[in-house]
Write an enzyme that holds these catalytic residues in place. Structure first.
Site, PDB file in Angstrom:
ATOM      1  N   SER A  95       0.818  -1.208   0.000  1.00 36.05           N
ATOM      2  CA  SER A  95       0.000   0.000   0.000  1.00 36.05           C
ATOM      3  C   SER A  95       0.856   1.263   0.000  1.00 36.05           C
ATOM      4  O   SER A  95       2.025   1.247   0.372  1.00 36.05           O
ATOM      5  CB  SER A  95      -0.909   0.026   1.228  1.00 36.05           C
ATOM      6  OG  SER A  95      -1.536  -1.220   1.401  1.00 36.05           O
TER       7      SER A  95
HETATM    8  N1  SAH Z   1      -0.675  -4.945   4.126  1.00 37.47           N
HETATM    9  C1  SAH Z   1       0.117  -5.239   2.953  1.00 37.47           C
HETATM   10  C2  SAH Z   1      -0.593  -4.967   1.643  1.00 37.47           C
HETATM   11  C3  SAH Z   1      -1.713  -5.882   1.456  1.00 37.47           C
HETATM   12  S1  SAH Z   1      -2.191  -6.226  -0.199  1.00 37.47           S
HETATM   13  C4  SAH Z   1       1.448  -4.547   2.999  1.00 37.47           C
HETATM   14  O1  SAH Z   1       1.736  -3.814   3.958  1.00 37.47           O
HETATM   15  O2  SAH Z   1       2.247  -4.764   2.085  1.00 37.47           O
HETATM   16  C5  SAH Z   1      -3.537  -7.285   0.230  1.00 37.47           C
HETATM   17  C6  SAH Z   1      -3.145  -8.656   0.679  1.00 37.47           C
HETATM   18  O3  SAH Z   1      -4.331  -9.306   1.125  1.00 37.47           O
HETATM   19  C7  SAH Z   1      -2.571  -9.516  -0.436  1.00 37.47           C
HETATM   20  O4  SAH Z   1      -1.293  -9.962  -0.090  1.00 37.47           O
HETATM   21  C8  SAH Z   1      -3.561 -10.680  -0.542  1.00 37.47           C
HETATM   22  O5  SAH Z   1      -2.940 -11.924  -0.810  1.00 37.47           O
HETATM   23  C9  SAH Z   1      -4.188 -10.679   0.832  1.00 37.47           C
HETATM   24  N2  SAH Z   1      -5.516 -11.310   0.924  1.00 37.47           N
HETATM   25  C10 SAH Z   1      -6.570 -11.202   0.100  1.00 37.47           C
HETATM   26  N3  SAH Z   1      -7.604 -11.953   0.531  1.00 37.47           N
HETATM   27  C11 SAH Z   1      -7.177 -12.560   1.682  1.00 37.47           C
HETATM   28  C12 SAH Z   1      -7.774 -13.470   2.603  1.00 37.47           C
HETATM   29  N4  SAH Z   1      -9.013 -13.940   2.458  1.00 37.47           N
HETATM   30  N5  SAH Z   1      -7.041 -13.875   3.662  1.00 37.47           N
HETATM   31  C13 SAH Z   1      -5.774 -13.432   3.842  1.00 37.47           C
HETATM   32  N6  SAH Z   1      -5.157 -12.591   3.003  1.00 37.47           N
HETATM   33  C14 SAH Z   1      -5.843 -12.142   1.937  1.00 37.47           C
END
Ligand code: SAH
Length: 213
Positions: free
Chosen positions: A61
């Site tokens: 992000s």
């Molecule tokens: N917080 C992260 C950015 C997140 S991007 C950072 O600091 O870099 C969103 C993430 O959510 C992705 O890696 C994706 O794989 C994860 N995601 C999506 N659906 C999910 C679920 N049901 N359970 C766990 N992770 C999930």
């Protein structure tokens, strides 16, 4: 001033300009080198206020969004925090400087393994990583003081609402993945849940089930 110090000053200035004003959040973000979480060709842009691609088709992000979400979460030093969506691990690292313990889940095993490696390198010992579908919550460690969802859900997931302590706060982007979403702050009260709409955001979708890698 050397290059690193100047880059750091500009990074913090950009955060403040975009509304990240909480002193503790700024201090936590000052301690975490975003460059450690961005790999390959994009690493030179790690200090710019923009989201960047990471493995598994996901994104790290935008720093100001990380700051604003962290600020809205109002983390206290004794808090047990759950993050859904480890991604690069950057957000969890920021939280680790504000909370007692951080649990972070991702549906992609590879992202969890890579993030764990960075946490080990940085000596961040109060983060627990787990490959799991976070839309079902994390009952083994519930309830939580704070829950941060960093992927967009169509509604705040029921299992996560249930795992919030009384007085607990959850911050979650809500909306369709291909449209503008809104950051929602949910507070659990004696009588139910209070919802506050914070700002428009854009996140990758929360997907049920485990990922391929
Ligand atoms: N917080 C992260 C950015 C997140 S991007 C950072 O600091 O870099 C969103 C993430 O959510 C992705 O890696 C994706 O794989 C994860 N995601 C999506 N659906 C999910 C679920 N049901 N359970 C766990 N992770 C999930």
């Amino acid at each position: 001033m050397n290059e690193t110090a100047e880059r750091q000053m500009q990074f913090l200035f950009a955060l403040r300009q975009r509304g990240v004003t909480d002193k503790r959040v700024l201090e936590a973000m000052e301690k975490v080198d975003r460059g450690a979480f961005v790999k390959g060709t994009f690493s030179e842009r790690a200090y710019e206020d923009m989201p960047l691609p990471i493995a598994c088709g996901q994104t790290i992000s935008q720093p100001s969004v990380v700051g604003l979400m962290t600020q809205a979460l109002d983390v206290q030093p004794r808090d047990k925090v759950l993050e859904i969506g480890t991604g690069s691990g950057y957000q969890a690292a920021v939280l680790s400087h504000l909370a007692r313990r951080v649990y972070t889940l991702d549906r992609h095993k590879r992202l969890v393994t890579e993030a764990q490696k960075v946490f080990d390198d940085l000596g961040l010992t109060n983060i627990t990583t787990l490959p799991a579908d976070g839309s079902r919550g994390y009952p083994e460690q519930a309830p939580f003081d704070r829950i941060l969802v960093t992927a967009a859900a169509e509604d705040p997931p029921g299992p996560l609402l249930a795992e919030l302590k009384m007085g607990g706060i959850m911050v979650v982007p809500v909306g369709q993945s291909d449209a503008v979403q809104h950051l929602i702050k949910v507070t659990r009260t004696e009588t139910g849940y209070d919802y506050e709409e914070l700002r428009p955001v854009r996140f990758v979708p929360l997907i049920e089930g485990m990922g391929q890698d």
